[in-house]
Design an enzyme around this catalytic site. Sequence first.
Site, mmCIF file in Angstrom:
data_model
loop_
_atom_site.group_PDB
_atom_site.id
_atom_site.type_symbol
_atom_site.label_atom_id
_atom_site.label_comp_id
_atom_site.label_asym_id
_atom_site.label_seq_id
_atom_site.Cartn_x
_atom_site.Cartn_y
_atom_site.Cartn_z
ATOM 1 N N TYR A 52 0.722 -1.186 -0.036
ATOM 2 C CA TYR A 52 -0.113 -0.041 0.186
ATOM 3 C C TYR A 52 1.016 1.203 -0.210
ATOM 4 O O TYR A 52 1.855 1.349 0.791
ATOM 5 C CB TYR A 52 -0.811 -0.006 1.394
ATOM 6 C CG TYR A 52 -2.167 0.056 1.013
ATOM 7 C CD1 TYR A 52 -2.937 0.680 -0.163
ATOM 8 C CD2 TYR A 52 -3.037 -1.068 1.614
ATOM 9 C CE1 TYR A 52 -4.360 0.578 -0.406
ATOM 10 C CE2 TYR A 52 -4.418 -1.167 1.155
ATOM 11 C CZ TYR A 52 -5.109 -0.460 0.211
ATOM 12 O OH TYR A 52 -6.272 -0.595 -0.217
ATOM 13 N N GLU A 54 -0.384 4.776 -0.520
ATOM 14 C CA GLU A 54 -1.080 5.999 -0.677
ATOM 15 C C GLU A 54 -0.098 7.290 -0.544
ATOM 16 O O GLU A 54 0.518 7.509 0.319
ATOM 17 C CB GLU A 54 -2.416 6.062 0.140
ATOM 18 C CG GLU A 54 -3.564 5.163 -0.318
ATOM 19 C CD GLU A 54 -4.757 5.323 0.708
ATOM 20 O OE1 GLU A 54 -4.879 6.222 1.284
ATOM 21 O OE2 GLU A 54 -5.466 4.207 0.575
ATOM 22 N N ASP A 198 -5.921 13.864 -24.999
ATOM 23 C CA ASP A 198 -6.029 12.522 -24.622
ATOM 24 C C ASP A 198 -5.286 11.697 -25.889
ATOM 25 O O ASP A 198 -5.962 11.506 -26.888
ATOM 26 C CB ASP A 198 -7.517 12.157 -24.455
ATOM 27 C CG ASP A 198 -7.614 10.652 -24.199
ATOM 28 O OD1 ASP A 198 -6.677 9.838 -24.318
ATOM 29 O OD2 ASP A 198 -8.718 10.277 -23.811
ATOM 30 N N THR A 224 -3.373 6.172 -22.022
ATOM 31 C CA THR A 224 -3.536 4.857 -21.312
ATOM 32 C C THR A 224 -1.958 4.262 -21.910
ATOM 33 O O THR A 224 -1.219 5.082 -22.450
ATOM 34 C CB THR A 224 -4.381 4.047 -22.181
ATOM 35 O OG1 THR A 224 -4.255 3.976 -23.423
ATOM 36 C CG2 THR A 224 -5.772 4.277 -21.587
ATOM 37 N N LYS A 227 -2.110 0.700 -25.408
ATOM 38 C CA LYS A 227 -2.631 0.531 -26.760
ATOM 39 C C LYS A 227 -0.979 0.348 -27.654
ATOM 40 O O LYS A 227 -0.492 -0.451 -27.622
ATOM 41 C CB LYS A 227 -3.539 1.705 -26.963
ATOM 42 C CG LYS A 227 -4.791 1.618 -26.184
ATOM 43 C CD LYS A 227 -5.761 2.684 -26.611
ATOM 44 C CE LYS A 227 -7.013 2.472 -25.799
ATOM 45 N NZ LYS A 227 -7.121 3.323 -24.767
ATOM 46 N N ARG A 233 -1.797 -2.602 -18.617
ATOM 47 C CA ARG A 233 -3.251 -1.859 -18.635
ATOM 48 C C ARG A 233 -3.239 -0.711 -17.732
ATOM 49 O O ARG A 233 -3.597 -1.040 -16.336
ATOM 50 C CB ARG A 233 -4.428 -2.765 -18.472
ATOM 51 C CG ARG A 233 -4.557 -3.903 -19.363
ATOM 52 C CD ARG A 233 -5.934 -4.622 -19.552
ATOM 53 N NE ARG A 233 -6.871 -3.435 -20.192
ATOM 54 C CZ ARG A 233 -7.022 -3.630 -21.521
ATOM 55 N NH1 ARG A 233 -6.134 -4.348 -22.179
ATOM 56 N NH2 ARG A 233 -7.723 -2.854 -22.148
HETATM 57 N N1 DSN Z 1 -11.890 1.401 -25.427
HETATM 58 C C1 DSN Z 1 -10.756 1.992 -26.024
HETATM 59 C C2 DSN Z 1 -10.768 1.784 -27.433
HETATM 60 O O1 DSN Z 1 -10.948 0.458 -27.883
HETATM 61 O O2 DSN Z 1 -10.461 2.322 -28.384
HETATM 62 C C3 DSN Z 1 -10.810 3.315 -25.770
HETATM 63 O O3 DSN Z 1 -10.547 3.574 -24.497
#
Ligand code: DSN
Length: 421
Positions: A52, A54, A198, A224, A227, A233
């Site tokens: 933990y 925080e 974003d 994120t 990708k 993730r």
């Molecule tokens: N769900 C994602 C995508 O597949 O583009 C975006 O967050």
Amino acid sequence: MERHLREVDSEVAAIFDRELERQQQTLVLIPSENYASRAVLAATGSVMTNKYAEGYPHARYYHGCEFVDEVEELAIARAKTLFGAEHANVQPVAGTQANMAVYYALLEHGDTVMAMALDQGGHLTHGNRFNFSGRYYNFVSYGVDRESEVIDYDALEQQALAVRPKMIVAGASAYPRSLDFARFRAIADAVGAHLMVDMAHISGLVAAGVHDNPVPYADVVTSTTHKTLRGPRSAFILCRQELAKAIDKAVFPGVQAGPLMHVIAAKAVMFKEAMDPTFQEYGRKVIANAAVMANTLLARGIRLVSGGTDTHLMLADLRQLNLTGRAGADLLREADIVTNFNTIPYDTQPPTQGSGIRPGSPALTTRGMGEADMVTVANWMADILEHPDDAARIREIKEAVHALCARFPLYTNLQANAGCA
Ligand code: DSN
């Protein structure tokens, strides 16, 4: 670890094995999916999960944080170096929390924000009415031009002048063209708005230097990590120093409590991997492979939204084939080609059907496939979509898909949960 999991829970271990087999045997065209390296998998399944923490490095609400502090500091430093940012927060657990924290830091309840509409390529957190963003803030959507199907920056400017938003969000989940961050900045300046980018879909391309970097233009950048960036993730936020305190406070204690230290460790590994010259090569190949896939689909008479792609993804319009996006994706899945259905701009289909599919090249590129393979895969897709009733051809393609997958094995000799053995 592998042995322990099998001994303790053979049911879960068997499910992992089947998932690895599925990943091995299918062609993943979902542009937001990828394969994390063994090193990233190892960090994600590590002892860091037990802690933990925080707070932030050297300012925690728990003792015993000396080593998680080290790993978080490493992740922060690497994120800043990779993207040339003044400040990084690596604690958001996912893209939604990253965006939520930025809104929480920079907006008041009810403030006006401009962002791309979900059905034109935007994201749920860009003001969809079923999402917290659409409920707590006054999102006004912008879209793409009906003819060109690309963002009309002059129209966007006129809309911003009329709407006077407090923030403009740039970035999308289903927009195949590169984004003009300098123009977004100029429009934001003209109306005194914050600019948030974003870059979830394109952050790997930015890291590889094959898409413009939004950091010099935006007040805040969110992303994120799983990708095109190919990590665990999760997510992170980059911002100018003057916003650092507000962003950090918004992440913790604003919208999150205990950070996932094992995932932060995996993000540190991912940032290191993305600094390696081989990552730039990967980025160049992602773009080249997507272009070849797009050109092959076009040559087969399949219409692509905006006529093509500059990025890792494309939106194929299946209306001329008398297929919904869902029906097209279902057919491709019969041949173990995994893609996702999507709305296209000005779609008349509901989001549960969509008129398009959204293929992309990152996962196949990570597997090592090249341009000749993209031609093959795109032709298989066209064959299936043009002849949905030809079960024999679909079976034949499925066998060919398995043969192609066998030439590009995933995690050779790795059981699904290994990497932490
Ligand atoms: N769900 C994602 C995508 O597949 O583009 C975006 O967050």
